[in-house]
Design an enzyme around this catalytic site. Structure first.
Site, PDB file in Angstrom:
ATOM      1  N   LYS A   1       3.880 -14.179   5.558  1.00  0.00           N
ATOM      2  CA  LYS A   1       4.242 -15.142   4.507  1.00  0.00           C
ATOM      3  C   LYS A   1       5.775 -15.157   4.436  1.00  0.00           C
ATOM      4  O   LYS A   1       6.378 -14.971   3.379  1.00  0.00           O
ATOM      5  CB  LYS A   1       3.586 -14.699   3.184  1.00  0.00           C
ATOM      6  CG  LYS A   1       3.726 -15.654   2.037  1.00  0.00           C
ATOM      7  CD  LYS A   1       2.698 -16.755   2.038  1.00  0.00           C
ATOM      8  CE  LYS A   1       2.955 -17.727   0.911  1.00  0.00           C
ATOM      9  NZ  LYS A   1       2.116 -18.938   0.987  1.00  0.00           N
TER      10      LYS A   1
ATOM     11  N   ASP B   1      -6.176  -6.639   5.289  1.00  0.00           N
ATOM     12  CA  ASP B   1      -7.340  -6.240   4.501  1.00  0.00           C
ATOM     13  C   ASP B   1      -8.158  -7.486   4.154  1.00  0.00           C
ATOM     14  O   ASP B   1      -9.389  -7.521   4.312  1.00  0.00           O
ATOM     15  CB  ASP B   1      -6.828  -5.567   3.218  1.00  0.00           C
ATOM     16  CG  ASP B   1      -7.919  -4.841   2.476  1.00  0.00           C
ATOM     17  OD1 ASP B   1      -8.994  -4.625   3.068  1.00  0.00           O
ATOM     18  OD2 ASP B   1      -7.705  -4.483   1.307  1.00  0.00           O
TER      19      ASP B   1
ATOM     20  N   ASP C   1      -1.892 -18.041   4.292  1.00  0.00           N
ATOM     21  CA  ASP C   1      -2.832 -18.936   3.589  1.00  0.00           C
ATOM     22  C   ASP C   1      -3.419 -19.956   4.568  1.00  0.00           C
ATOM     23  O   ASP C   1      -4.625 -20.203   4.588  1.00  0.00           O
ATOM     24  CB  ASP C   1      -2.182 -19.619   2.370  1.00  0.00           C
ATOM     25  CG  ASP C   1      -0.728 -19.993   2.580  1.00  0.00           C
ATOM     26  OD1 ASP C   1      -0.154 -19.597   3.614  1.00  0.00           O
ATOM     27  OD2 ASP C   1      -0.155 -20.689   1.729  1.00  0.00           O
TER      28      ASP C   1
ATOM     29  N   TYR D   1       0.818  -1.216   0.000  1.00  0.00           N
ATOM     30  CA  TYR D   1       0.000   0.000   0.000  1.00  0.00           C
ATOM     31  C   TYR D   1       0.848   1.261   0.000  1.00  0.00           C
ATOM     32  O   TYR D   1       0.313   2.358  -0.014  1.00  0.00           O
ATOM     33  CB  TYR D   1      -0.916   0.024   1.227  1.00  0.00           C
ATOM     34  CG  TYR D   1      -2.095  -0.891   1.120  1.00  0.00           C
ATOM     35  CD1 TYR D   1      -1.920  -2.266   1.055  1.00  0.00           C
ATOM     36  CD2 TYR D   1      -3.390  -0.402   1.101  1.00  0.00           C
ATOM     37  CE1 TYR D   1      -3.000  -3.120   0.971  1.00  0.00           C
ATOM     38  CE2 TYR D   1      -4.472  -1.250   1.017  1.00  0.00           C
ATOM     39  CZ  TYR D   1      -4.273  -2.606   0.951  1.00  0.00           C
ATOM     40  OH  TYR D   1      -5.344  -3.447   0.874  1.00  0.00           O
TER      41      TYR D   1
END
Ligand code: NAD
Length: 331
Positions: free
Chosen positions: A170, A227, A203, A123
């Site tokens: 991640k 988000d 995930d 972002y």
């Protein structure tokens, strides 16, 4: 009397913030709203989506309630929401998710909190074309950004007597960016031995939230993952219409629903005011008006539990205004 900035927002935003104004008036909340336009309306009127008087008002009042603002996809101006958070350095986005009796959803007793980093990650907006056929976006993660968001999550957990903080990342793939965030989270967790700490790959976290949400408590994560998983959490408790949020900096806080401006319903008096009302309840807690906050939340929960005067997304056929009136009657 508190002075609070109110940004009505685009699309359905004005209907939703009006609902809050009516409820606050009925509950005799000692707030004087300073109304400031941002977004599409401000653009049409003064040629800027974020006029300086909006920032001035928020800087002065330190607290704001904001309706959703429309951001055109793939073209036009960059998100005003992102600009506001960055301009005022509102680094922590807090999104509590809990079940309400009367809302049909897959689980009962969900009580999760997402703490999302709000200023970094993809972002940061460092994105460009590389020739005609490739594009590049740069992900920024800093030690300072990671430290303050993880500390915010642990402080929140301690203040509200929550048991566990899960860092979501991640780092198996993004070894430098997410790796930095994870190593900072591990370091900071040592300062909070009273709170359990663990981490999950994003995930796996998404799957776990759908099948075993009861295993989780407070989650702290980077901007993009935050988000996405906050919408998963909203889905677990009955959709975006009931998901509130808040953005915190060192001194300033802006409260707003998780959902967007739902432009297709604009002006139809149809959408659910719950997420905006709950965001306003968080605002009241923030300024220390716990008792009125509790009163409004109880009235809202009672209307939802009865299920008679609720909007379409909760299985009813009431309008935004009718649901607002029902809450006021309960007050
Ligand atoms: P959205 O959240 O506006 O709407 C998605 C769908 O969710 C709607 O079509 C509707 O079915 C449902 N929904 C949303 N709010 C609801 C409510 N209060 N009651 C009942 N149902 C509701 O998402 P979108 O369509 O992807 O985005 C529309 C615009 O909002 C875009 O311009 C986007 O950039 C912007 N947006 C703003 C914010 C913000 O201001 N913080 C957040 C997200 C999206």
């Amino acid at each position: 009397m508190y002075q609070v900035t109110l940004i009505p927002g685009d699309g359905t935003g004005p209907e939703l913030t009006s609902s809050v104004k009516e409820i606050f008036k009925a509950a005799a909340v000692p707030i004087n709203w300073e109304i400031r336009e941002a977004g599409l309306k401000a653009y049409e009127r003064v040629g800027s989506v974020l006029p300086e008087n909006v920032l001035e008002s928020i800087r002065q009042n330190k607290v704001a309630l904001k309706g959703p603002l429309t951001t055109p996809i793939g073209e036009g101006f960059r998100s005003v929401n992102v600009a506001l958070r960055r301009e005022l350095d509102l680094y922590a986005n807090l999104r509590p998710t809990r079940s309400y009796k009367g809302i049909n959803s897959r689980y009962e007793n969900i009580d999760l909190v997402i703490v999302r980093e709000n200023t970094e990650d993809l972002y940061a907006g460092i994105e460009h074309m590389v020739g005609d056929d490739a594009a590049e976006s740069i992900k920024i993660i800093t030690r300072k950004g990671s430290e303050r968001i993880v500390r915010f999550a642990f402080e929140y957990a301690r203040k509200y007597e929550r048991k566990k903080v899960t860092a979501v990342h991640k780092a198996n793939i993004m070894k430098y960016t997410d790796g930095l965030f994870l190593s900072v989270a591990r370091e900071i967790s040592k300062d909070y031995p009273d709170i359990e700490f663990e981490d999950r790959i994003v995930d796996n976290m998404s799957m776990q939230l759908v099948v075993k949400p009861e295993l989780y408590d407070v989650m702290v994560t980077l901007n993009l993952y935050g988000d996405i998983i906050s919408d998963i959490c909203a889905g677990l408790v009955g959709g975006l219409g009931v998901a509130p949020g808040a953005n915190f900096g060192e001194e300033i806080a802006i409260f707003e629903p998780v959902h967007g401006s739902a432009p297709k319903y604009a002006g139809q008096d149809r959408v659910n005011p719950t997420a905006t009302i709950l965001s306003a309840v968080m605002l009241l807690q923030h300024i220390g008006e716990e008792e009125i906050a509790q009163k409004i939340q109880t009235a809202l929960a009672a209307v939802i539990a009865e299920g008679k005067v609720v909007t379409y997304d909760l299985g009813g056929d009431a309008t935004t205004s009718q649901m607002t009136q029902a809450i006021i009657e309960k007050l």
